[in-house]
Design a protein around this motif. Structure first.
Motif, PDB file in Angstrom:
ATOM      1  N   GLU A  19      -9.853   4.180  17.907  1.00  0.00           N
ATOM      2  CA  GLU A  19      -9.418   4.597  19.245  1.00  0.00           C
ATOM      3  C   GLU A  19      -7.995   5.155  19.253  1.00  0.00           C
ATOM      4  O   GLU A  19      -7.501   5.590  20.307  1.00  0.00           O
ATOM      5  N   GLY A  20      -7.345   5.132  18.088  1.00  0.00           N
ATOM      6  CA  GLY A  20      -5.980   5.633  17.997  1.00  0.00           C
ATOM      7  C   GLY A  20      -4.934   4.667  18.519  1.00  0.00           C
ATOM      8  O   GLY A  20      -3.781   5.053  18.753  1.00  0.00           O
ATOM      9  N   ARG A  21      -5.297   3.408  18.681  1.00  0.00           N
ATOM     10  CA  ARG A  21      -4.386   2.415  19.262  1.00  0.00           C
ATOM     11  C   ARG A  21      -3.641   1.612  18.202  1.00  0.00           C
ATOM     12  O   ARG A  21      -2.740   0.843  18.520  1.00  0.00           O
ATOM     13  N   LEU A  22      -4.034   1.770  16.944  1.00  0.00           N
ATOM     14  CA  LEU A  22      -3.346   1.158  15.812  1.00  0.00           C
ATOM     15  C   LEU A  22      -3.235   2.190  14.701  1.00  0.00           C
ATOM     16  O   LEU A  22      -4.088   3.081  14.579  1.00  0.00           O
ATOM     17  N   ALA A  23      -2.198   2.041  13.879  1.00  0.00           N
ATOM     18  CA  ALA A  23      -2.099   2.883  12.688  1.00  0.00           C
ATOM     19  C   ALA A  23      -3.250   2.561  11.744  1.00  0.00           C
ATOM     20  O   ALA A  23      -3.811   1.455  11.773  1.00  0.00           O
ATOM     21  N   ALA A  24      -3.605   3.511  10.922  1.00  0.00           N
ATOM     22  CA  ALA A  24      -4.721   3.332   9.989  1.00  0.00           C
ATOM     23  C   ALA A  24      -4.304   2.378   8.870  1.00  0.00           C
ATOM     24  O   ALA A  24      -3.471   2.718   8.027  1.00  0.00           O
ATOM     25  N   VAL A  25      -4.864   1.186   8.879  1.00  0.00           N
ATOM     26  CA  VAL A  25      -4.636   0.188   7.831  1.00  0.00           C
ATOM     27  C   VAL A  25      -5.991  -0.388   7.448  1.00  0.00           C
ATOM     28  O   VAL A  25      -6.963  -0.279   8.196  1.00  0.00           O
ATOM     29  N   ASP A  26      -6.048  -0.981   6.277  1.00  0.00           N
ATOM     30  CA  ASP A  26      -7.267  -1.680   5.874  1.00  0.00           C
ATOM     31  C   ASP A  26      -7.289  -3.034   6.584  1.00  0.00           C
ATOM     32  O   ASP A  26      -6.415  -3.875   6.334  1.00  0.00           O
ATOM     33  N   PRO A  27      -8.237  -3.269   7.488  1.00  0.00           N
ATOM     34  CA  PRO A  27      -8.220  -4.503   8.282  1.00  0.00           C
ATOM     35  C   PRO A  27      -8.237  -5.779   7.446  1.00  0.00           C
ATOM     36  O   PRO A  27      -7.517  -6.739   7.755  1.00  0.00           O
ATOM     37  N   MET A  28      -9.047  -5.803   6.402  1.00  0.00           N
ATOM     38  CA  MET A  28      -9.154  -7.025   5.606  1.00  0.00           C
ATOM     39  C   MET A  28      -7.847  -7.313   4.882  1.00  0.00           C
ATOM     40  O   MET A  28      -7.369  -8.458   4.863  1.00  0.00           O
ATOM     41  N   HIS A  29      -7.248  -6.274   4.302  1.00  0.00           N
ATOM     42  CA  HIS A  29      -5.982  -6.498   3.591  1.00  0.00           C
ATOM     43  C   HIS A  29      -4.851  -6.797   4.567  1.00  0.00           C
ATOM     44  O   HIS A  29      -3.892  -7.503   4.201  1.00  0.00           O
ATOM     45  N   LEU A  30      -4.926  -6.290   5.780  1.00  0.00           N
ATOM     46  CA  LEU A  30      -3.953  -6.656   6.806  1.00  0.00           C
ATOM     47  C   LEU A  30      -4.019  -8.159   7.073  1.00  0.00           C
ATOM     48  O   LEU A  30      -2.981  -8.841   7.124  1.00  0.00           O
ATOM     49  N   ILE A  31      -5.227  -8.686   7.239  1.00  0.00           N
ATOM     50  CA  ILE A  31      -5.392 -10.123   7.484  1.00  0.00           C
ATOM     51  C   ILE A  31      -4.867 -10.927   6.299  1.00  0.00           C
ATOM     52  O   ILE A  31      -4.147 -11.915   6.473  1.00  0.00           O
ATOM     53  N   PHE A  32      -5.201 -10.493   5.081  1.00  0.00           N
ATOM     54  CA  PHE A  32      -4.711 -11.202   3.894  1.00  0.00           C
ATOM     55  C   PHE A  32      -3.183 -11.215   3.870  1.00  0.00           C
ATOM     56  O   PHE A  32      -2.563 -12.225   3.519  1.00  0.00           O
ATOM     57  N   SER A  33      -2.566 -10.089   4.213  1.00  0.00           N
ATOM     58  CA  SER A  33      -1.105 -10.012   4.156  1.00  0.00           C
ATOM     59  C   SER A  33      -0.467 -10.901   5.214  1.00  0.00           C
ATOM     60  O   SER A  33       0.588 -11.504   4.977  1.00  0.00           O
ATOM     61  N   ILE A  34      -1.092 -11.005   6.384  1.00  0.00           N
ATOM     62  CA  ILE A  34      -0.573 -11.906   7.416  1.00  0.00           C
ATOM     63  C   ILE A  34      -0.632 -13.344   6.926  1.00  0.00           C
ATOM     64  O   ILE A  34       0.329 -14.113   7.082  1.00  0.00           O
ATOM     65  N   TRP A  35      -1.745 -13.720   6.323  1.00  0.00           N
ATOM     66  CA  TRP A  35      -1.838 -15.075   5.774  1.00  0.00           C
ATOM     67  C   TRP A  35      -0.759 -15.312   4.728  1.00  0.00           C
ATOM     68  O   TRP A  35      -0.112 -16.358   4.709  1.00  0.00           O
ATOM     69  N   ALA A  36      -0.576 -14.333   3.839  1.00  0.00           N
ATOM     70  CA  ALA A  36       0.373 -14.491   2.735  1.00  0.00           C
ATOM     71  C   ALA A  36       1.806 -14.626   3.238  1.00  0.00           C
ATOM     72  O   ALA A  36       2.571 -15.471   2.760  1.00  0.00           O
ATOM     73  N   THR A  37       2.180 -13.792   4.210  1.00  0.00           N
ATOM     74  CA  THR A  37       3.574 -13.780   4.656  1.00  0.00           C
ATOM     75  C   THR A  37       3.911 -14.922   5.606  1.00  0.00           C
ATOM     76  O   THR A  37       5.084 -15.241   5.794  1.00  0.00           O
TER      77      THR A  37
END
Length: 206
Positions: free
Chosen positions: A149-167
């Motif tokens: 929908e153009g409301r978020l930058a293009a990121v890999d959703p699964m790796h985004l979640i992993f990075s949130i957990w990691a950080t």
């Protein structure tokens, strides 16, 4: 061995003793891991005898699984609360902040979970498959919709979640290292602001 635990509702003393056992076991498991922990250590920490502990639990594994199951209910709530109708960036940043706060409030629980995963998740794998995977899959799909929908930058959703957990969980799982390296200031000083800036820049469409 015959289970001598009564079927009737536990008394307040029984509830209190069960809570003491679980609290002591959380300390022991988070420090020693499952393999290093013993019922004797849990008994010493709880101030109850080993036979008393075996009145409430069949053994070390049942105590460990009970703690993991309780943890998973708490652990998944922030992701469940992501609102598909909300602002995508703000919803994900709220998730980041809640995960960071959980690492502050529940460092022992975070290390308990990390130790279980490092061993290959032998006791919690069914819970991961039944509860965690469907939730992560649905959250990833929602992130993908926001991106489309153009409301978020293009990121890999699964790796985004992993990075949130990691950080966020890093502050709990590696607490001793963080405290050592930041001993001249509060060891979470600035973490929330930094992660907010990091993920806001990452997620804001350009």
């Amino acid at each position: 061995m015959t289970d001598a635990r009564p079927d009737r509702k536990p008394s307040r003393i029984q509830q209190r003793n069960r809570k003491r056992i679980l609290e002591a076991a959380l300390d022991v498991f988070s420090q020693q891991g499952y393999r290093g922990a013993t019922l004797d250590q849990i008994a010493t920490r709880s101030g109850l005898s080993k036979p008393n502990i075996l009145y409430y639990f069949s053994g070390k594994e049942e105590i460990h699984v009970t703690l993991l199951n309780q943890l998973m209910e708490t652990w998944l709530d922030p992701m469940r609360d992501i609102d598909p109708m909300g602002d995508p960036c703000e919803e994900l940043l709220r998730y980041v902040h809640r995960k960071l706060e959980m690492s502050r409030k529940y460092p022992r629980e975070s290390r308990l979970f990390a130790n279980e995963i490092l061993q290959g998740a032998p006791r919690i794998r069914p819970h991961l498959e039944r509860e965690l995977k469907p939730l992560v899959d649905s959250t990833s799909a929602q992130i993908e919709r926001w991106i489309d929908e153009g409301r978020l930058a293009a990121v890999d959703p699964m790796h985004l979640i992993f990075s949130i957990w990691a950080t966020t969980q890093h502050y709990a799982d590696f607490e001793a290292q963080v405290q050592l390296l930041m001993r001249d200031r509060p060891h979470r000083d600035g973490a929330a602001d930094y992660l907010d800036m990091l993920y806001r820049r990452l997620l804001t469409p350009h």
